[in-house]
Scaffold this motif. Structure first.
Motif, mmCIF file in Angstrom:
data_model
loop_
_atom_site.group_PDB
_atom_site.id
_atom_site.type_symbol
_atom_site.label_atom_id
_atom_site.label_comp_id
_atom_site.label_asym_id
_atom_site.label_seq_id
_atom_site.Cartn_x
_atom_site.Cartn_y
_atom_site.Cartn_z
ATOM 1 N N LEU B 18 -55.708 -31.502 18.883
ATOM 2 C CA LEU B 18 -55.925 -32.946 18.729
ATOM 3 C C LEU B 18 -56.733 -33.246 17.461
ATOM 4 C CD1 LEU B 18 -55.400 -35.629 20.142
ATOM 5 C CD2 LEU B 18 -57.581 -35.366 21.295
ATOM 6 N N GLY B 19 -57.779 -32.431 17.238
ATOM 7 C CA GLY B 19 -58.580 -32.627 16.030
ATOM 8 C C GLY B 19 -57.768 -32.401 14.766
ATOM 9 N N SER B 20 -56.930 -31.356 14.771
ATOM 10 C CA SER B 20 -56.107 -31.109 13.586
ATOM 11 C C SER B 20 -55.143 -32.256 13.348
ATOM 12 C CB SER B 20 -55.315 -29.808 13.755
ATOM 13 O OG SER B 20 -56.036 -28.897 14.507
ATOM 14 N N LEU B 21 -54.555 -32.758 14.434
ATOM 15 C CA LEU B 21 -53.608 -33.864 14.261
ATOM 16 C C LEU B 21 -54.313 -35.113 13.753
ATOM 17 C CD1 LEU B 21 -51.272 -33.383 17.335
ATOM 18 C CD2 LEU B 21 -50.690 -33.187 14.932
ATOM 19 N N LEU B 22 -55.540 -35.341 14.214
ATOM 20 C CA LEU B 22 -56.269 -36.511 13.719
ATOM 21 C C LEU B 22 -56.558 -36.373 12.231
ATOM 22 C CD1 LEU B 22 -58.694 -37.390 16.603
ATOM 23 C CD2 LEU B 22 -57.204 -38.947 15.411
#
Lengths: 90, 217
Positions: B18-22
């Protein structure tokens, strides 16, 4: 942690890093580049965290802390440089 | 499908992705959005939240006290410094005269500063005067009951516009600057944006000098 997850995270982060570097090259003004530099620092923090998970070495978090600190100081320094009258458009 | 050894690993994997996608989202925004404030809007919020989530993933993946402490310190530091840095850069960019997107609907800061401190030298004096005139008209419409008062205030504003001698010199200075702008644009038509920015910057410093002289007088 399965290797697949960290590999996917690395791939996503590298792709975003490339896009931000493109913005850094394009500009068109110095504040735009400063914004890009700040986001590059944030992405590098994410890369370090992902690497720390992939290698299971927690000490890399210290590097992430230092990276975030340096990015903040660089942003403040650039902003002061701009407001005190440095190069405007380069 | 990847095989997880514990629930903590699954949560860590989810937070990491999720952090990478953000952060990917932030990068897309910085690359695609049209001007400085919108780019900062993308990079500051999504970028700092993405970095914080990846570090939280480390803390979830290795739940030991030193790791959690360092991760918490990093997250708190990120969330504290990101708004400050964004504010400082945005302020500097605005006052330096970075052009806004041509589709910008409203520049509220320009109106504010022209209303309170006469001139800021942001290079769009004509637009500011039109906008302030509109504001005065709206106020008079609202205060129809006290028409005499509004007339008095209008006359006062006229006096305050024409009163000081120093401001006349300022206006002539501005005219000179605009002439210089036109000249430079006529000379080098290849990059009109940069030229206008540069002349805006010089006009900025000139007007600052003039205002400081006025303050000394």
């Amino acid at each position: 942690m399965p290797e697949l997850i960290t590999t996917i995270a690395f791939a996503i982060l590298m792709a975003s890093l490339i896009m931000v570097v493109v913005r850094l090259m394009l500009g068109p003004t110095l504040p735009d580049r400063v914004v890009a530099l700040e986001l590059i620092a944030a992405i590098v923090v994410g890369l370090i965290a992902t690497y720390s998970i992939a290698t299971e070495v927690a000490s890399f978090l210290d590097v992430a802390i230092v990276m975030a600190l340096m990015a903040f100081l660089a942003a403040i320094g650039f902003a002061r440089f701009l407001e005190e009258g440095g190069a405007r458009n380069a | 499908m990847p095989e997880f050894q514990s629930i903590g690993e699954m949560v860590a994997a989810g937070t990491l992705l999720l952090g990478s996608l953000l952060m990917f989202l932030a990068a897309v925004g910085v690359l695609r959005l049209p001007d400085l404030p919108t780019r900062m809007h993308a990079s500051t919020k999504a970028g700092s939240l993405g970095a914080a989530l990846t570090i939280i993933a480390v803390a979830v993946f290795m739940p030991e006290i030193p790791v959690i402490a360092r991760a918490a310190a990093t997250v708190v530091f990120l969330l504290l410094t990101a708004p400050v840095a964004a504010h400082v850069i945005g302020r500097a960019g605005y006052f330096v005269g970075v052009p806004l997107w041509e589709g910008t609907v409203k520049d509220a800061l320009a109106e504010q500063y022209d209303f309170k401190t006469q001139k800021l030298g942001s290079g769009r004096e004509g637009e500011d005067e039109e906008e302030s005139g509109e504001v005065e008209g709206e106020e008079s419409e609202v205060l129809e009951v006290s028409e005499s008062e509004s007339e008095v205030s209008e006359s006062e504003s006229e006096v305050s516009e024409s009163e000081p001698v120093a401001e006349d010199s300022e206006d002539s200075e501005a005219e000179e600057v605009s002439e210089v702008e036109e000249d430079s644009e006529a000379d080098e038509g290849s990059e009109p944006e940069r030229d206008s920015e540069g002349s805006e910057g010089s006009g900025d410093s000139k007007k600052k000098d003039v205002t400081s002289e006025v303050a000394e007088a």
